[in-house]
Design an enzyme around this catalytic site. Structure first.
Site, PDB file in Angstrom:
ATOM      1  N   ASP A  14     -40.727 -14.430  35.562  1.00 56.12           N
ATOM      2  CA  ASP A  14     -41.508 -15.637  35.053  1.00 56.12           C
ATOM      3  C   ASP A  14     -40.666 -17.079  34.884  1.00 56.12           C
ATOM      4  O   ASP A  14     -39.488 -16.786  34.935  1.00 56.12           O
ATOM      5  CB  ASP A  14     -41.979 -15.047  33.456  1.00 56.12           C
ATOM      6  CG  ASP A  14     -42.378 -16.244  32.782  1.00 56.12           C
ATOM      7  OD1 ASP A  14     -43.288 -16.863  33.064  1.00 56.12           O
ATOM      8  OD2 ASP A  14     -41.771 -16.507  31.757  1.00 56.12           O
ATOM      9  N   ALA A  15     -41.125 -18.010  34.685  1.00 53.56           N
ATOM     10  CA  ALA A  15     -40.544 -19.313  34.967  1.00 53.56           C
ATOM     11  C   ALA A  15     -40.071 -19.816  33.498  1.00 53.56           C
ATOM     12  O   ALA A  15     -39.104 -19.751  32.863  1.00 53.56           O
ATOM     13  CB  ALA A  15     -41.142 -20.607  35.621  1.00 53.56           C
ATOM     14  N   TYR A  16     -41.131 -20.109  32.594  1.00 51.80           N
ATOM     15  CA  TYR A  16     -40.879 -20.885  31.495  1.00 51.80           C
ATOM     16  C   TYR A  16     -40.487 -19.888  30.223  1.00 51.80           C
ATOM     17  O   TYR A  16     -41.158 -18.869  29.809  1.00 51.80           O
ATOM     18  CB  TYR A  16     -42.269 -21.580  31.168  1.00 51.80           C
ATOM     19  CG  TYR A  16     -42.607 -22.537  32.215  1.00 51.80           C
ATOM     20  CD1 TYR A  16     -41.713 -23.787  32.335  1.00 51.80           C
ATOM     21  CD2 TYR A  16     -43.661 -22.492  32.852  1.00 51.80           C
ATOM     22  CE1 TYR A  16     -41.770 -24.388  33.453  1.00 51.80           C
ATOM     23  CE2 TYR A  16     -43.772 -23.412  34.035  1.00 51.80           C
ATOM     24  CZ  TYR A  16     -42.840 -24.460  34.109  1.00 51.80           C
ATOM     25  OH  TYR A  16     -43.252 -25.640  35.185  1.00 51.80           O
ATOM     26  N   ARG A  45     -45.405 -24.796  22.129  1.00 54.20           N
ATOM     27  CA  ARG A  45     -45.550 -23.761  23.162  1.00 54.20           C
ATOM     28  C   ARG A  45     -46.787 -22.747  22.689  1.00 54.20           C
ATOM     29  O   ARG A  45     -47.468 -22.299  23.705  1.00 54.20           O
ATOM     30  CB  ARG A  45     -44.277 -22.799  22.776  1.00 54.20           C
ATOM     31  CG  ARG A  45     -44.311 -21.586  23.620  1.00 54.20           C
ATOM     32  CD  ARG A  45     -44.335 -21.850  25.253  1.00 54.20           C
ATOM     33  NE  ARG A  45     -43.891 -20.599  25.777  1.00 54.20           N
ATOM     34  CZ  ARG A  45     -44.070 -20.506  27.377  1.00 54.20           C
ATOM     35  NH1 ARG A  45     -44.568 -21.443  27.792  1.00 54.20           N
ATOM     36  NH2 ARG A  45     -43.650 -19.382  27.631  1.00 54.20           N
ATOM     37  N   SER A 121     -45.461 -17.879  38.187  1.00 55.19           N
ATOM     38  CA  SER A 121     -45.552 -18.817  37.018  1.00 55.19           C
ATOM     39  C   SER A 121     -46.981 -19.351  36.880  1.00 55.19           C
ATOM     40  O   SER A 121     -47.711 -19.565  37.932  1.00 55.19           O
ATOM     41  CB  SER A 121     -44.452 -19.602  36.932  1.00 55.19           C
ATOM     42  OG  SER A 121     -44.539 -20.894  36.133  1.00 55.19           O
ATOM     43  N   ASN A 122     -47.018 -19.447  35.628  1.00 54.28           N
ATOM     44  CA  ASN A 122     -48.237 -20.596  35.418  1.00 54.28           C
ATOM     45  C   ASN A 122     -48.260 -21.821  35.769  1.00 54.28           C
ATOM     46  O   ASN A 122     -49.186 -22.617  35.792  1.00 54.28           O
ATOM     47  CB  ASN A 122     -48.680 -20.505  33.948  1.00 54.28           C
ATOM     48  CG  ASN A 122     -49.385 -19.139  33.317  1.00 54.28           C
ATOM     49  OD1 ASN A 122     -50.111 -18.291  33.810  1.00 54.28           O
ATOM     50  ND2 ASN A 122     -49.197 -18.972  31.789  1.00 54.28           N
TER      51      ASN A 122
END
Length: 229
Positions: A14-16, A45, A121-122
């Site tokens: 995942d990125a964030y 967030r 990722s989103n």
């Protein structure tokens, strides 16, 4: 000693919150946000994630930059900071988030050992590209996969299937890393092996699936996925 995962051929991140520190955008505006910094960070967030889930349920997809902007507008209005210059500053900073301190070294070690690496990722391709250019870790990834390819957000199964299809690796040969508990549980329910990077000391979810391992930093990952000896 914790048993390592066996047969892993790819590490997908995942990125964030996992590779990139989403809190670094607001932190860079401490001079303006002052005592509202923590409130802005957490509410921005929370609303960002809520909007991805609600749009997925409604079948009303908008890309992650738009969703992030909508969440920021809600947040700034809530805390009484409707300032166009501040909004632009925060959105620009979100495109150039900092990586967590251990991220580059971990990816480098995985690559040196022959492990395939990817982001799932989103984030939009443009947002992810900007963050990778800013952090300088893009060359350590074999693939950067965005939900824009399937038109729906995590935790829909089509998102996790995207990694399987693009990497050509079975779900149980993928170690998926996320700091988001809901994401970790969903990837496990899909069939991936999962290492939950619980940076924020969250309690475990009550959802289908269960991570194989829980760590506090990605620095602990190589010992779990690389053959020892």
């Amino acid at each position: 000693m914790t048993a390592a995962l066996v047969g892993i051929r790819a590490c997908v991140f995942d990125a964030y919150g996992t590779l990139f520190d989403y809190a670094s955008a607001a932190a860079a505006c401490r001079d303006v946000l002052g005592e509202k910094l923590e409130r802005v960070t957490s509410l921005w967030r929370d609303k960002q994630l809520q909007y991805t889930w609600l749009r997925a349920i409604q079948g009303q997809h908008a890309d992650f930059r738009e969703v992030t902007g909508d969440a920021l507008d809600f947040t700034l209005e809530t805390v009484g900071l409707t300032d166009a210059a501040l909004r632009k500053r925060l959105m620009d900073l979100y495109a150039t988030l900092n990586a967590f301190p251990e991220a580059a070294a971990v990816l480098r070690r995985l690559k040196a050992a022959g492990m395939r690496t990817a982001i799932l990722s989103n984030g939009t391709p443009a947002l992810l590209r900007s963050a990778l250019e800013h952090t300088g870790i893009g060359h350590l990834l074999d693939a950067v996969l965005s939900v824009e390819e399937v038109g729906i957000y995590k935790p829909h199964a089509r998102v996790y299937q995207l990694a399987v299809d693009r990497l050509g690796v079975a779900p149980d040969q993928i170690s998926f890393q996320s700091s988001n508990a809901w994401d970790a549980w969903a990837a496990s329910a899909f069939g991936m092996r999962v290492v939950w990077c619980n940076r924020y000391a969250q309690p475990p979810e009550r959802l289908p699936g269960k991570p194989d391992h829980e760590i506090r930093s990605l620095a602990e990952l190589p010992a779990l996925v690389l053959p020892q000896g």
